[in-house]
Write a protein that holds these residues in place. Structure first.
Motif, PDB file in Angstrom:
ATOM      1  N   LEU A 133      36.108  22.618  37.636  1.00 49.54           N
ATOM      2  CA  LEU A 133      36.641  21.534  36.809  1.00 49.54           C
ATOM      3  C   LEU A 133      38.097  21.748  36.417  1.00 49.54           C
ATOM      4  O   LEU A 133      38.717  20.880  35.813  1.00 49.54           O
ATOM      5  CB  LEU A 133      35.784  21.377  35.549  1.00 49.54           C
ATOM      6  N   GLY A 134      38.636  22.924  36.727  1.00 51.36           N
ATOM      7  CA  GLY A 134      40.032  23.197  36.394  1.00 51.36           C
ATOM      8  C   GLY A 134      40.247  23.608  34.953  1.00 51.36           C
ATOM      9  O   GLY A 134      41.327  23.413  34.396  1.00 51.36           O
ATOM     10  N   THR A 135      39.221  24.196  34.351  1.00 49.79           N
ATOM     11  CA  THR A 135      39.333  24.709  32.988  1.00 49.79           C
ATOM     12  C   THR A 135      39.700  26.189  33.063  1.00 49.79           C
ATOM     13  O   THR A 135      39.059  26.942  33.795  1.00 49.79           O
ATOM     14  CB  THR A 135      37.988  24.534  32.235  1.00 49.79           C
ATOM     15  N   PRO A 136      40.707  26.634  32.331  1.00 48.04           N
ATOM     16  CA  PRO A 136      41.037  28.064  32.341  1.00 48.04           C
ATOM     17  C   PRO A 136      39.821  28.899  31.915  1.00 48.04           C
ATOM     18  O   PRO A 136      39.068  28.484  31.027  1.00 48.04           O
ATOM     19  CB  PRO A 136      42.161  28.185  31.310  1.00 48.04           C
ATOM     20  N   VAL A 137      39.631  30.056  32.561  1.00 50.69           N
ATOM     21  CA  VAL A 137      38.473  30.895  32.269  1.00 50.69           C
ATOM     22  C   VAL A 137      38.891  32.308  31.882  1.00 50.69           C
ATOM     23  O   VAL A 137      39.892  32.834  32.361  1.00 50.69           O
ATOM     24  CB  VAL A 137      37.486  30.961  33.458  1.00 50.69           C
ATOM     25  N   ILE A 138      38.080  32.875  30.994  1.00 51.68           N
ATOM     26  CA  ILE A 138      38.158  34.287  30.633  1.00 51.68           C
ATOM     27  C   ILE A 138      36.742  34.824  30.804  1.00 51.68           C
ATOM     28  O   ILE A 138      35.784  34.208  30.320  1.00 51.68           O
ATOM     29  CB  ILE A 138      38.597  34.492  29.172  1.00 51.68           C
ATOM     30  N   CYS A 139      36.613  35.951  31.494  1.00 51.36           N
ATOM     31  CA  CYS A 139      35.283  36.541  31.648  1.00 51.36           C
ATOM     32  C   CYS A 139      35.383  38.054  31.699  1.00 51.36           C
ATOM     33  O   CYS A 139      36.462  38.612  31.919  1.00 51.36           O
ATOM     34  CB  CYS A 139      34.588  36.008  32.893  1.00 51.36           C
ATOM     35  N   THR A 140      34.253  38.690  31.494  1.00 59.18           N
ATOM     36  CA  THR A 140      34.202  40.136  31.621  1.00 59.18           C
ATOM     37  C   THR A 140      34.105  40.497  33.102  1.00 59.18           C
ATOM     38  O   THR A 140      33.560  39.739  33.902  1.00 59.18           O
ATOM     39  CB  THR A 140      32.998  40.708  30.850  1.00 59.18           C
ATOM     40  N   ALA A 141      34.646  41.651  33.437  1.00 60.71           N
ATOM     41  CA  ALA A 141      34.669  42.108  34.832  1.00 60.71           C
ATOM     42  C   ALA A 141      33.344  42.790  35.159  1.00 60.71           C
ATOM     43  O   ALA A 141      33.247  44.007  35.271  1.00 60.71           O
ATOM     44  CB  ALA A 141      35.842  43.053  35.058  1.00 60.71           C
ATOM     45  N   VAL A 142      32.293  41.972  35.283  1.00 57.94           N
ATOM     46  CA  VAL A 142      30.962  42.471  35.609  1.00 57.94           C
ATOM     47  C   VAL A 142      30.333  41.590  36.680  1.00 57.94           C
ATOM     48  O   VAL A 142      30.657  40.409  36.798  1.00 57.94           O
ATOM     49  CB  VAL A 142      30.037  42.521  34.368  1.00 57.94           C
ATOM     50  N   GLY A 183      29.011  39.376  39.623  1.00 62.94           N
ATOM     51  CA  GLY A 183      29.710  38.444  40.486  1.00 62.94           C
ATOM     52  C   GLY A 183      30.981  37.880  39.888  1.00 62.94           C
ATOM     53  O   GLY A 183      31.864  37.417  40.608  1.00 62.94           O
ATOM     54  N   MET A 184      31.102  37.954  38.561  1.00 59.24           N
ATOM     55  CA  MET A 184      32.307  37.414  37.919  1.00 59.24           C
ATOM     56  C   MET A 184      33.539  38.197  38.342  1.00 59.24           C
ATOM     57  O   MET A 184      34.595  37.612  38.554  1.00 59.24           O
ATOM     58  CB  MET A 184      32.156  37.410  36.398  1.00 59.24           C
ATOM     59  N   LYS A 185      33.406  39.518  38.482  1.00 57.39           N
ATOM     60  CA  LYS A 185      34.574  40.318  38.868  1.00 57.39           C
ATOM     61  C   LYS A 185      34.961  40.061  40.322  1.00 57.39           C
ATOM     62  O   LYS A 185      36.079  40.364  40.721  1.00 57.39           O
ATOM     63  CB  LYS A 185      34.336  41.804  38.610  1.00 57.39           C
ATOM     64  N   GLU A 186      34.054  39.472  41.086  1.00 54.38           N
ATOM     65  CA  GLU A 186      34.355  39.151  42.482  1.00 54.38           C
ATOM     66  C   GLU A 186      35.052  37.806  42.634  1.00 54.38           C
ATOM     67  O   GLU A 186      35.774  37.600  43.607  1.00 54.38           O
ATOM     68  CB  GLU A 186      33.069  39.178  43.303  1.00 54.38           C
ATOM     69  N   SER A 229      40.001  36.577  39.823  1.00 50.60           N
ATOM     70  CA  SER A 229      41.098  37.508  40.085  1.00 50.60           C
ATOM     71  C   SER A 229      42.025  37.470  38.874  1.00 50.60           C
ATOM     72  O   SER A 229      42.669  36.446  38.611  1.00 50.60           O
ATOM     73  CB  SER A 229      41.827  37.080  41.357  1.00 50.60           C
ATOM     74  N   ASP A 230      42.067  38.580  38.133  1.00 48.15           N
ATOM     75  CA  ASP A 230      42.781  38.628  36.864  1.00 48.15           C
ATOM     76  C   ASP A 230      44.244  38.200  37.005  1.00 48.15           C
ATOM     77  O   ASP A 230      44.995  38.757  37.799  1.00 48.15           O
ATOM     78  CB  ASP A 230      42.715  40.033  36.260  1.00 48.15           C
ATOM     79  N   TYR A 274      45.264  35.462  38.233  1.00 48.17           N
ATOM     80  CA  TYR A 274      45.473  34.493  39.309  1.00 48.17           C
ATOM     81  C   TYR A 274      44.498  33.314  39.191  1.00 48.17           C
ATOM     82  O   TYR A 274      44.934  32.165  39.197  1.00 48.17           O
ATOM     83  CB  TYR A 274      45.345  35.167  40.678  1.00 48.17           C
ATOM     84  N   THR A 275      43.195  33.595  39.097  1.00 51.50           N
ATOM     85  CA  THR A 275      42.220  32.513  38.950  1.00 51.50           C
ATOM     86  C   THR A 275      41.596  32.493  37.558  1.00 51.50           C
ATOM     87  O   THR A 275      40.690  31.718  37.289  1.00 51.50           O
ATOM     88  CB  THR A 275      41.098  32.617  40.008  1.00 51.50           C
ATOM     89  N   GLY A 276      42.070  33.367  36.691  1.00 42.94           N
ATOM     90  CA  GLY A 276      41.553  33.452  35.330  1.00 42.94           C
ATOM     91  C   GLY A 276      41.940  34.783  34.736  1.00 42.94           C
ATOM     92  O   GLY A 276      42.730  35.530  35.326  1.00 42.94           O
ATOM     93  N   LEU A 277      41.379  35.069  33.588  1.00 38.66           N
ATOM     94  CA  LEU A 277      41.620  36.363  32.960  1.00 38.66           C
ATOM     95  C   LEU A 277      40.306  37.134  32.936  1.00 38.66           C
ATOM     96  O   LEU A 277      39.271  36.608  32.529  1.00 38.66           O
ATOM     97  CB  LEU A 277      42.173  36.187  31.551  1.00 38.66           C
ATOM     98  N   SER A 278      40.369  38.361  33.378  1.00 37.68           N
ATOM     99  CA  SER A 278      39.201  39.226  33.468  1.00 37.68           C
ATOM    100  C   SER A 278      39.412  40.399  32.516  1.00 37.68           C
ATOM    101  O   SER A 278      40.454  41.046  32.556  1.00 37.68           O
ATOM    102  CB  SER A 278      39.059  39.713  34.919  1.00 37.68           C
ATOM    103  N   ILE A 279      38.423  40.650  31.670  1.00 41.38           N
ATOM    104  CA  ILE A 279      38.568  41.695  30.655  1.00 41.38           C
ATOM    105  C   ILE A 279      37.469  42.747  30.804  1.00 41.38           C
ATOM    106  O   ILE A 279      36.434  42.503  31.410  1.00 41.38           O
ATOM    107  CB  ILE A 279      38.538  41.110  29.230  1.00 41.38           C
TER     108      ILE A 279
END
Length: 176
Positions: free
Chosen positions: A95-104, A106-109, A112-113, A115-120
């Motif tokens: 949907l084009g909504t900015p995302v933040i997720c934990t690097a766990v 399938g999310m870490k795959e 891409s921190d 580039y496609t969102g923020l990974s913490i």
């Protein structure tokens, strides 16, 4: 700020509520919306009340029309302890909504921190709070990441590509 998740321990929604408390003195105007149902509803509600966050963090329950809600968010967050490949994250990215997720999991795959969102790092309150502030302080950068994520989902998660990958998987399993 929002998320869509079952209200269960692995989703680590307590961390998102803690981020709500940490953001109180940040100077940004925000509301955290948590959509979903589950056994931790009362515990999460109690945490919100104990921290006087009723004006900032809302438990909305199950919602049928999540795409329009996710599309209206400034940022979609999944701060799980562990995860497979969550459909809610894929939908937010599509949907084009900015995302933040934990690097766990399938999310870490797929995220891409930077580039496609923020990974913490999982369970890192400071990292989550800083990521939220980064999205709010640099809307242009957040929109670029969201567009990159949207393009990535369009290229990598089409029905044709998914079907091809499943067929390849099954063929390889049969050959074994």
């Amino acid at each position: 700020i929002g998320t869509a998740a079952r209200l269960v321990e692995p989703k680590n929604l307590q961390l998102l509520i803690q981020a709500g408390r940490a953001l109180l003195n940040s100077g940004i105007s925000y509301q955290i919306s948590i959509f979903g149902e589950g056994p931790l509803r009362k515990e999460l509600s109690d945490t919100i009340n104990e921290n006087n966050l009723e004006d900032y963090v809302k438990l909305h329950g199950f919602e049928q029309e999540m795409p329009s809600i996710i599309n209206a968010l400034d940022v979609f967050i999944l701060c799980s302890h562990h995860e497979g490949l969550p459909m809610a994250l894929l939908e937010a990215m599509a949907l084009g909504t900015p995302v933040i997720c934990t690097a766990v999991g399938g999310m870490k795959e797929i995220v891409s921190d930077g580039y496609t969102g923020l990974s913490i790092t999982p369970n890192d309150l400071n990292a989550l709070t800083e990521a939220i502030l980064k999205v709010f302080s640099n809307r242009y950068e957040a929109s670029v990441m969201a567009k990159n994520a949207q393009e990535y989902i369009r290229k990598e998660f089409t029905i044709d590509i998914s079907q091809k990958r499943y067929i390849e998987l099954y063929v390889n399993l049969i050959k074994q």
